[in-house]
Scaffold this motif. Structure first.
Motif, short mmCIF file in Angstrom:
data_model
loop_
_atom_site.label_atom_id
_atom_site.label_comp_id
_atom_site.label_asym_id
_atom_site.label_seq_id
_atom_site.Cartn_x
_atom_site.Cartn_y
_atom_site.Cartn_z
N MET A 1 3.06 1.09 -7.43
CA MET A 1 2.16 1.37 -6.32
C MET A 1 1.09 0.24 -6.39
O MET A 1 0.56 -0.11 -5.22
N SER A 2 0.96 -0.25 -7.53
CA SER A 2 -0.19 -1.44 -7.57
C SER A 2 0.15 -2.60 -6.78
O SER A 2 -0.41 -3.68 -6.29
N LYS A 3 1.84 -2.59 -6.70
CA LYS A 3 2.38 -3.96 -5.91
C LYS A 3 2.55 -3.62 -4.47
O LYS A 3 3.23 -4.45 -3.72
N MET A 4 2.21 -2.21 -4.04
CA MET A 4 2.59 -1.70 -2.67
C MET A 4 1.04 -1.47 -1.79
O MET A 4 1.21 -1.07 -0.78
N GLU A 5 0.09 -2.02 -2.72
CA GLU A 5 -1.22 -1.51 -2.01
C GLU A 5 -1.34 -1.79 -0.53
O GLU A 5 -1.92 -1.00 0.23
N ALA A 6 -0.85 -2.96 0.02
CA ALA A 6 -1.18 -3.22 1.32
C ALA A 6 -0.18 -2.47 2.25
O ALA A 6 -0.36 -2.49 3.70
N GLU A 7 0.68 -1.74 1.71
CA GLU A 7 1.81 -1.29 2.82
C GLU A 7 1.69 0.31 2.62
O GLU A 7 2.60 0.85 3.22
N ILE A 8 0.80 0.93 2.18
CA ILE A 8 0.87 2.40 2.07
C ILE A 8 0.04 2.89 2.70
O ILE A 8 -0.15 4.31 2.63
N GLY A 9 -0.74 2.70 3.76
CA GLY A 9 -1.40 3.31 4.84
C GLY A 9 -2.92 3.17 4.50
O GLY A 9 -3.34 2.74 3.26
N ASP A 10 -3.65 3.58 5.36
CA ASP A 10 -5.02 3.55 5.18
C ASP A 10 -5.84 5.19 4.94
O ASP A 10 -6.78 4.98 4.08
N THR A 11 -4.99 6.11 5.12
CA THR A 11 -5.65 7.38 5.06
C THR A 11 -5.27 7.93 3.68
O THR A 11 -4.39 7.66 3.25
N ALA B 1 2.73 7.86 -2.58
CA ALA B 1 2.88 7.71 -3.76
C ALA B 1 4.16 8.72 -4.24
O ALA B 1 4.84 8.84 -4.96
N LEU B 2 4.09 10.07 -3.44
CA LEU B 2 5.27 11.13 -3.62
C LEU B 2 6.79 10.24 -3.50
O LEU B 2 7.57 10.62 -4.18
N ALA B 3 6.80 9.67 -2.13
CA ALA B 3 7.95 9.27 -2.06
C ALA B 3 8.50 8.12 -3.15
O ALA B 3 9.86 8.11 -3.45
N VAL B 4 7.63 7.32 -3.53
CA VAL B 4 7.92 6.34 -4.59
C VAL B 4 8.42 6.86 -5.82
O VAL B 4 9.29 6.59 -6.55
N LEU B 5 7.51 8.11 -6.19
CA LEU B 5 7.97 8.83 -7.38
C LEU B 5 9.39 9.50 -7.34
O LEU B 5 9.83 9.41 -8.27
#
Length: 303
Positions: free
Chosen positions: A147-157, A165-169
């Motif tokens: 998640m630390s590498k995806m910060e710009a891709e995970i949405g604003d809300t 985070a759940l999808a990545v997990l």
């Protein structure tokens, strides 16, 4: 009139409230309110006349305030903590059943009850370390790394961030190789191969993962939640149910203990929301320290 000190993280969560709005809301309930941003120098220079501290932020802000309080001398004044949940996951507020609109939460402080809150003290990592939420190995520190590498891709809300985070997990759990972990809880061994071992003080961690639904943060015990290799499919189903917003209940093997020794064959671990990479696998000992903090809640929150 009670004196309060608002400790605000202006970058937490969805930034629902400004400094002026928060102070106005608190003072409208009849409390005197001093304001401090936790981003500024000297925010932890609390006044003696302050009756309680108000934290407007997420779990990371609560941890930061807790650390400041625990670094104070025993003879210094210790302050109760009130929460205005203002972060992404707000696991600590959820554990204390503090939910709802900020105005209603502030109104509830007139009928306050002090809820004791334990911490987990960690030995074996060199520094003076503790956790409020949880300490663990396995898929969760891996999630934090991704998640630390995806910060710009995970949405604003907040909702978008939790769903991402759940999808990545879920993807991690599909492929994660279980590792050997030696667990000795209150002198009894529970070693095996696990996808995850979490020593928890509250019910949930990370993206609102309710792994220990019976956890009580003030009972003087910790909950050790284990996901053995044999329960991979069950864990996958649990995460999918979270992604789909289903209310299905899951329980995983849990051990209650006051003291636990852990030795994990990997090098990744987490302490609350901090991921740590070890140079070599290291054994740790964790001991519960009861009633180190006290939170302002209403009596109805305990039911």
């Amino acid at each position: 009139m009670k004196n309060t000190n608002l400790l605000h993280n202006p970058t937490a969560g969805d930034n629902d409230f400004s400094e002026k709005e928060l102070v106005k809301l608190i003072e409208a309930e009849g409390f005197k309110c001093d304001y401090s941003s936790v981003k500024d120098e000297g925010w932890d220079d609390f006044k003696t006349e302050t009756d309680f501290l108000i934290i407007a932020g997420g779990d990371g802000t609560v941890r930061r305030v807790a650390k400041a309080l625990m670094e104070r001398k025993r003879l210094d004044k210790q302050y109760p903590l009130a929460l205005l949940p203002h972060g992404t996951a707000n696991n600590i507020a959820t554990a204390l059943q503090i939910t709802g609109e900020a105005k209603e939460i502030a109104k509830s402080w007139h009928n306050e009850h002090l809820q004791p809150f334990d911490i987990g003290k960690i030995y074996g990592l060199g520094d003076d370390r503790f956790f409020l939420e949880g300490f663990g190995y396995g898929v969760f520190p891996r999630l934090m790394k991704v998640m630390s590498k995806m910060e710009a891709e995970i949405g604003d809300t907040v909702e978008q961030k939790l769903k991402a985070a759940l999808a990545v997990l879920y993807d991690i759990v599909l492929n994660y190789e279980a590792k050997e972990c030696k667990i000795v809880a209150d002198g009894v061994e529970h070693s095996g191969r696990y996808l995850m071992v979490e020593v928890m003080n509250i019910r949930s961690i990370g993206p609102n993962l309710f792994l220990a639904p019976d956890a009580d943060p003030g009972d003087g015990e910790l909950e050790i939640v284990t996901i053995p290799e044999t329960q991979r499919k069950k864990f996958e189903a649990f995460i999918l149910s979270q992604i789909n917003g289903e209310d299905e209940k899951y329980k995983f093997p849990t051990i209650k203990a006051k003291s636990v020794e852990l030795a994990w064959e990997g090098k990744d671990l987490h302490i609350d929301d901090e991921r740590i990479k070890l140079e070599e696998p290291a054994g740790v000992t964790i001991e519960v320290q009861p009633k180190m903090l006290h939170f302002v809640i209403t009596k109805s929150n305990l039911q």
